[in-house]
Design a protein around this motif. Structure first.
Motif, PDB file in Angstrom:
ATOM      1  N   VAL A  17       2.979  53.845 -36.184  1.00 46.23           N
ATOM      2  CA  VAL A  17       3.017  53.960 -37.646  1.00 46.23           C
ATOM      3  C   VAL A  17       2.127  55.102 -38.121  1.00 46.23           C
ATOM      4  CG1 VAL A  17       3.555  51.521 -37.995  1.00 46.23           C
ATOM      5  CG2 VAL A  17       1.160  52.244 -37.891  1.00 46.23           C
ATOM      6  N   ASP A  18       2.412  55.591 -39.334  1.00 46.48           N
ATOM      7  CA  ASP A  18       1.636  56.698 -39.903  1.00 46.48           C
ATOM      8  C   ASP A  18       0.276  56.238 -40.427  1.00 46.48           C
ATOM      9  OD1 ASP A  18       3.682  59.047 -40.020  1.00 46.48           O
ATOM     10  OD2 ASP A  18       4.776  57.315 -40.793  1.00 46.48           O
ATOM     11  N   TYR A  19       0.239  55.031 -41.000  1.00 44.28           N
ATOM     12  CA  TYR A  19      -0.986  54.509 -41.612  1.00 44.28           C
ATOM     13  C   TYR A  19      -1.171  53.054 -41.191  1.00 44.28           C
ATOM     14  CZ  TYR A  19      -0.965  58.467 -44.893  1.00 44.28           C
ATOM     15  OH  TYR A  19      -0.982  59.724 -45.441  1.00 44.28           O
ATOM     16  N   ILE A  20      -2.418  52.665 -41.005  1.00 45.48           N
ATOM     17  CA  ILE A  20      -2.747  51.261 -40.785  1.00 45.48           C
ATOM     18  C   ILE A  20      -3.847  50.859 -41.761  1.00 45.48           C
ATOM     19  CG2 ILE A  20      -3.667  49.525 -39.200  1.00 45.48           C
ATOM     20  CD1 ILE A  20      -2.466  51.042 -36.888  1.00 45.48           C
ATOM     21  N   VAL A  21      -3.584  49.796 -42.513  1.00 48.18           N
ATOM     22  CA  VAL A  21      -4.621  49.170 -43.329  1.00 48.18           C
ATOM     23  C   VAL A  21      -5.257  48.109 -42.446  1.00 48.18           C
ATOM     24  CG1 VAL A  21      -5.131  47.880 -45.430  1.00 48.18           C
ATOM     25  CG2 VAL A  21      -3.398  49.684 -45.466  1.00 48.18           C
ATOM     26  N   GLU A  22      -6.405  48.448 -41.867  1.00 46.01           N
ATOM     27  CA  GLU A  22      -7.060  47.673 -40.805  1.00 46.01           C
ATOM     28  C   GLU A  22      -8.117  46.751 -41.425  1.00 46.01           C
ATOM     29  OE1 GLU A  22      -8.774  45.901 -38.065  1.00 46.01           O
ATOM     30  OE2 GLU A  22      -7.339  47.257 -37.117  1.00 46.01           O
ATOM     31  N   VAL A  23      -7.820  45.449 -41.461  1.00 46.39           N
ATOM     32  CA  VAL A  23      -8.750  44.489 -42.069  1.00 46.39           C
ATOM     33  C   VAL A  23      -9.406  43.586 -41.041  1.00 46.39           C
ATOM     34  CG1 VAL A  23      -7.424  44.494 -44.221  1.00 46.39           C
ATOM     35  CG2 VAL A  23      -7.002  42.709 -42.529  1.00 46.39           C
ATOM     36  N   GLY A  24      -8.960  43.653 -39.784  1.00 48.28           N
ATOM     37  CA  GLY A  24      -9.473  42.739 -38.773  1.00 48.28           C
ATOM     38  C   GLY A  24     -10.848  43.106 -38.260  1.00 48.28           C
ATOM     39  N   GLY A  25     -11.044  44.390 -37.947  1.00 49.55           N
ATOM     40  CA  GLY A  25     -12.323  44.826 -37.387  1.00 49.55           C
ATOM     41  C   GLY A  25     -12.343  44.707 -35.879  1.00 49.55           C
ATOM     42  N   PRO A  26     -13.451  44.243 -35.312  1.00 48.39           N
ATOM     43  CA  PRO A  26     -13.608  44.245 -33.853  1.00 48.39           C
ATOM     44  C   PRO A  26     -12.466  43.587 -33.094  1.00 48.39           C
ATOM     45  CG  PRO A  26     -15.690  43.715 -34.907  1.00 48.39           C
ATOM     46  CD  PRO A  26     -14.666  43.759 -36.002  1.00 48.39           C
ATOM     47  N   GLY A  27     -11.906  42.521 -33.656  1.00 48.45           N
ATOM     48  CA  GLY A  27     -10.875  41.773 -32.947  1.00 48.45           C
ATOM     49  C   GLY A  27      -9.503  42.421 -32.946  1.00 48.45           C
ATOM     50  N   THR A  28      -9.286  43.448 -33.774  1.00 49.38           N
ATOM     51  CA  THR A  28      -7.950  44.050 -33.867  1.00 49.38           C
ATOM     52  C   THR A  28      -7.936  45.556 -33.645  1.00 49.38           C
ATOM     53  OG1 THR A  28      -8.211  44.261 -36.272  1.00 49.38           O
ATOM     54  CG2 THR A  28      -7.087  42.279 -35.461  1.00 49.38           C
ATOM     55  N   LEU A  29      -9.073  46.195 -33.571  1.00 44.13           N
ATOM     56  CA  LEU A  29      -9.114  47.658 -33.538  1.00 44.13           C
ATOM     57  C   LEU A  29      -8.378  48.257 -32.342  1.00 44.13           C
ATOM     58  CD1 LEU A  29     -12.630  48.789 -34.804  1.00 44.13           C
ATOM     59  CD2 LEU A  29     -10.386  49.490 -35.657  1.00 44.13           C
ATOM     60  N   GLN A  30      -8.586  47.707 -31.160  1.00 46.57           N
ATOM     61  CA  GLN A  30      -7.931  48.301 -29.989  1.00 46.57           C
ATOM     62  C   GLN A  30      -6.407  48.220 -30.111  1.00 46.57           C
ATOM     63  OE1 GLN A  30      -9.367  48.378 -26.039  1.00 46.57           O
ATOM     64  NE2 GLN A  30     -11.161  47.111 -26.478  1.00 46.57           N
ATOM     65  N   LYS A  31      -5.914  47.123 -30.675  1.00 43.81           N
ATOM     66  CA  LYS A  31      -4.480  46.994 -30.891  1.00 43.81           C
ATOM     67  C   LYS A  31      -3.989  48.021 -31.905  1.00 43.81           C
ATOM     68  CE  LYS A  31      -4.230  42.031 -29.781  1.00 43.81           C
ATOM     69  NZ  LYS A  31      -3.202  42.097 -28.727  1.00 43.81           N
ATOM     70  N   SER A  32      -4.778  48.238 -32.958  1.00 42.63           N
ATOM     71  CA  SER A  32      -4.390  49.217 -33.976  1.00 42.63           C
ATOM     72  C   SER A  32      -4.285  50.611 -33.375  1.00 42.63           C
ATOM     73  CB  SER A  32      -5.402  49.219 -35.130  1.00 42.63           C
ATOM     74  OG  SER A  32      -5.311  48.035 -35.889  1.00 42.63           O
ATOM     75  N   PHE A  33      -5.229  50.982 -32.532  1.00 47.70           N
ATOM     76  CA  PHE A  33      -5.189  52.312 -31.908  1.00 47.70           C
ATOM     77  C   PHE A  33      -3.982  52.474 -30.987  1.00 47.70           C
ATOM     78  CE2 PHE A  33      -9.658  52.836 -33.192  1.00 47.70           C
ATOM     79  CZ  PHE A  33      -9.631  54.162 -33.601  1.00 47.70           C
ATOM     80  N   LYS A  34      -3.487  51.369 -30.447  1.00 50.12           N
ATOM     81  CA  LYS A  34      -2.329  51.452 -29.551  1.00 50.12           C
ATOM     82  C   LYS A  34      -1.021  51.666 -30.303  1.00 50.12           C
ATOM     83  CE  LYS A  34      -4.312  48.697 -25.779  1.00 50.12           C
ATOM     84  NZ  LYS A  34      -4.249  47.407 -25.039  1.00 50.12           N
ATOM     85  N   CYS A  35      -0.996  51.320 -31.584  1.00 46.08           N
ATOM     86  CA  CYS A  35       0.291  51.426 -32.300  1.00 46.08           C
ATOM     87  C   CYS A  35       0.224  52.380 -33.489  1.00 46.08           C
ATOM     88  CB  CYS A  35       0.783  50.046 -32.738  1.00 46.08           C
ATOM     89  SG  CYS A  35      -0.267  49.177 -33.904  1.00 46.08           S
ATOM     90  N   ILE A  36      -0.833  53.214 -33.564  1.00 44.56           N
ATOM     91  CA  ILE A  36      -0.874  54.262 -34.575  1.00 44.56           C
ATOM     92  C   ILE A  36      -0.169  55.500 -34.035  1.00 44.56           C
ATOM     93  CG2 ILE A  36      -3.118  55.176 -33.816  1.00 44.56           C
ATOM     94  CD1 ILE A  36      -1.996  54.893 -37.479  1.00 44.56           C
ATOM     95  N   LYS A  37       0.547  56.191 -34.870  1.00 46.47           N
ATOM     96  CA  LYS A  37       1.233  57.417 -34.468  1.00 46.47           C
ATOM     97  C   LYS A  37       0.201  58.498 -34.147  1.00 46.47           C
ATOM     98  CE  LYS A  37       5.026  58.402 -36.686  1.00 46.47           C
ATOM     99  NZ  LYS A  37       5.982  58.822 -37.741  1.00 46.47           N
ATOM    100  N   TYR A  38       0.549  59.431 -33.304  1.00 44.89           N
ATOM    101  CA  TYR A  38      -0.323  60.579 -33.081  1.00 44.89           C
ATOM    102  C   TYR A  38      -0.597  61.257 -34.425  1.00 44.89           C
ATOM    103  CZ  TYR A  38       0.048  60.228 -28.035  1.00 44.89           C
ATOM    104  OH  TYR A  38      -0.044  59.783 -26.733  1.00 44.89           O
TER     105      TYR A  38
END
Length: 345
Positions: A237-258
């Motif tokens: 995805v182009d943008y992530i609204v990341e509200v989880g913090g430590p528990g979700t960050l690694q997952k967010s980095f795996k599915c963010i677009k270059y």
């Protein structure tokens, strides 16, 4: 216009240990200084921040014996000398950070965050500088207006504040709390495609009614980042609204677009290893950005977008003034979708 009382009701937090520390009392209504207005506060809304402050789990500086709660909407019932922008009877909302008017935040501005560093609005009357006020959108209730200053401006800053999102972009929204629902509404109003996550199918149904395009129950799909990649043909995805913090960050980095943008807003998923953020960001050329609410200028721009697009806040539940503790506990239960409001009247 009714006559003004000499004494008004107010909640304070004399200490930061539990929700039960919220203390209801009375005090004289403050006098106006130059450039200040007196607000009759009609409604306030709660944020996750308010809960963390009451529980002494908030990471930023706090004032002593404060009036809690940052978000309010009210009516101007008195104008101090030098006020020119507003008139008596105008319906307004104070910006979350009193002195953050334009551009990025500064240290001095951050030390004027309502309901934390300085007094907030869980009270019947409040004196505030005229310069920090924004008009309530036309036709909105006070309860709707009170929903905006923290959550909505945060979501707007995340999606429009650095490199503005555009039509056709794909946005991942985590959860269905206040910031997340506003993020969904802003993205849809701007023509973006929205993927949203939740632990509840019922909450995902509400997100669908608000215009979300794809839905992931992260209890059914614990590896939700893989589902995001599947939905985006492996691109992310182009943008992530990341509200989880430590528990979700690694997952967010795996599915963010270059070259995508991750806006870090909350820490609801506090348990977990965030990983090496520097290397995770470098690996995909990602902008990882912390969001500290937003400016009065962004607040005003967001209200214009909402008016043009016909967007209204999602207000989950409204509590009475003497039910403030119950409102906090309802927020703590995470049963809400959208905003939890306290009506002051």
């Amino acid at each position: 216009m009714t006559s003004l009382p000499a004494v008004a009701k107010e909640y304070r937090l004399p200490k930061y240990e539990s929700i039960d520390d919220l203390t209801l009392g009375e005090a004289p209504v403050s006098q106006l200084g130059y450039g200040e207005v007196l607000l009759k506060v009609h409604a306030v809304s709660l944020n996750y921040r308010d809960l963390k402050i009451a529980l002494n789990q908030y990471p930023l500086p706090l004032g002593q014996h404060i009036f809690p709660v940052s978000d309010a909407a009210g009516e101007i019932v008195q104008l101090g000398e030098g006020c020119k922008k507003f008139t008596l009877g105008d319906r307004v909302m104070p910006n979350f950070t009193r002195d953050h008017l334009t551009g990025g935040p500064t240290l001095s501005a951050l030390l004027t965050a309502h309901g934390g560093a300085i007094d907030g609005f869980l009270r019947e009357y409040a004196v505030v500088p005229e310069y920090c006020l924004v008009r309530v959108p036309e036709g909105w209730t006070y309860e709707e207006g009170a929903s905006l200053p923290c959550a909505a401006v945060t979501a707007y800053n995340a999606l429009m504040g650095l490199i503005p999102m555009k039509g056709g972009d794909t946005v991942l929204i985590q959860g269905t709390g206040g910031v997340s629902i506003f993020g969904l509404q802003i993205a849809v109003a701007s023509g973006a495609n929205v993927i949203i996550t939740s632990s509840s199918d019922a909450k995902l149904e509400l997100a669908k009614s608000l215009g979300a395009h794809a839905f992931i129950n992260y209890r059914t799909h614990p590896d939700w980042e893989q589902e995001v990649l599947r939905l985006t043909d492996g691109e992310g995805v182009d943008y992530i609204v990341e509200v989880g913090g430590p528990g979700t960050l690694q997952k967010s980095f795996k599915c963010i677009k270059y070259s995508g943008i991750i806006s870090s807003i909350g820490f609801v998923a506090e348990q977990g290893d965030p990983g090496n953020i520097a290397m995770l960001a470098l690996a995909r050329g990602v902008i990882f950005r912390g969001i500290l609410i937003g400016s009065r200028e962004q607040f005003e721009a967001m209200c214009k977008l909402f008016e043009v697009a016909g967007v209204h806040p999602v207000v989950d539940k409204v509590f009475k003034f003497d039910e403030a503790k119950e409102a906090y506990r309802y927020l703590e239960s995470q049963k809400h979708v959208g905003k939890v409001v306290i009506r002051i009247d």
